[in-house]
Scaffold this motif. Sequence first.
Motif, mmCIF file in Angstrom:
data_model
loop_
_atom_site.group_PDB
_atom_site.id
_atom_site.type_symbol
_atom_site.label_atom_id
_atom_site.label_comp_id
_atom_site.label_asym_id
_atom_site.label_seq_id
_atom_site.Cartn_x
_atom_site.Cartn_y
_atom_site.Cartn_z
ATOM 1 N N VAL A 1 0.900 -1.049 0.073
ATOM 2 C CA VAL A 1 0.023 -0.044 -0.082
ATOM 3 C C VAL A 1 0.925 1.317 -0.134
ATOM 4 C CG1 VAL A 1 -1.616 1.124 1.240
ATOM 5 C CG2 VAL A 1 -1.940 -1.087 0.989
ATOM 6 N N ALA A 2 1.997 1.390 0.688
ATOM 7 C CA ALA A 2 2.857 2.406 0.856
ATOM 8 C C ALA A 2 3.370 2.502 -0.595
ATOM 9 C CB ALA A 2 3.820 2.205 1.876
ATOM 10 N N GLU B 1 5.064 3.684 5.640
ATOM 11 C CA GLU B 1 4.327 2.505 5.863
ATOM 12 C C GLU B 1 3.520 2.739 7.214
ATOM 13 O OE1 GLU B 1 6.143 -1.189 6.432
ATOM 14 O OE2 GLU B 1 7.645 -0.849 4.829
ATOM 15 N N ALA C 1 0.265 3.865 5.428
ATOM 16 C CA ALA C 1 -0.333 2.749 4.967
ATOM 17 C C ALA C 1 -1.286 1.857 5.958
ATOM 18 C CB ALA C 1 0.813 2.046 4.175
#
Length: 62
Positions: free
Chosen positions: A17-18, A25, A28
Amino acid sequence: METVQSVERKFLKAADVAQILQVSETTAYRIIRKLNDELKKQGKIIVAGKISRKYFEEKVYL
């Protein structure tokens, strides 16, 4: 038998996702937690720290 790497994974981790959103992160994980809370309210079973690729792609405009 196909390996997980040869098939697109069904769940994304915070690092994925990051990278996709170009955020940290930590951010995320925050996004995953929010999306998982939405799924939990719908009665879905969730996995902490991971999000369904399908749901993520539906909710995030790329």
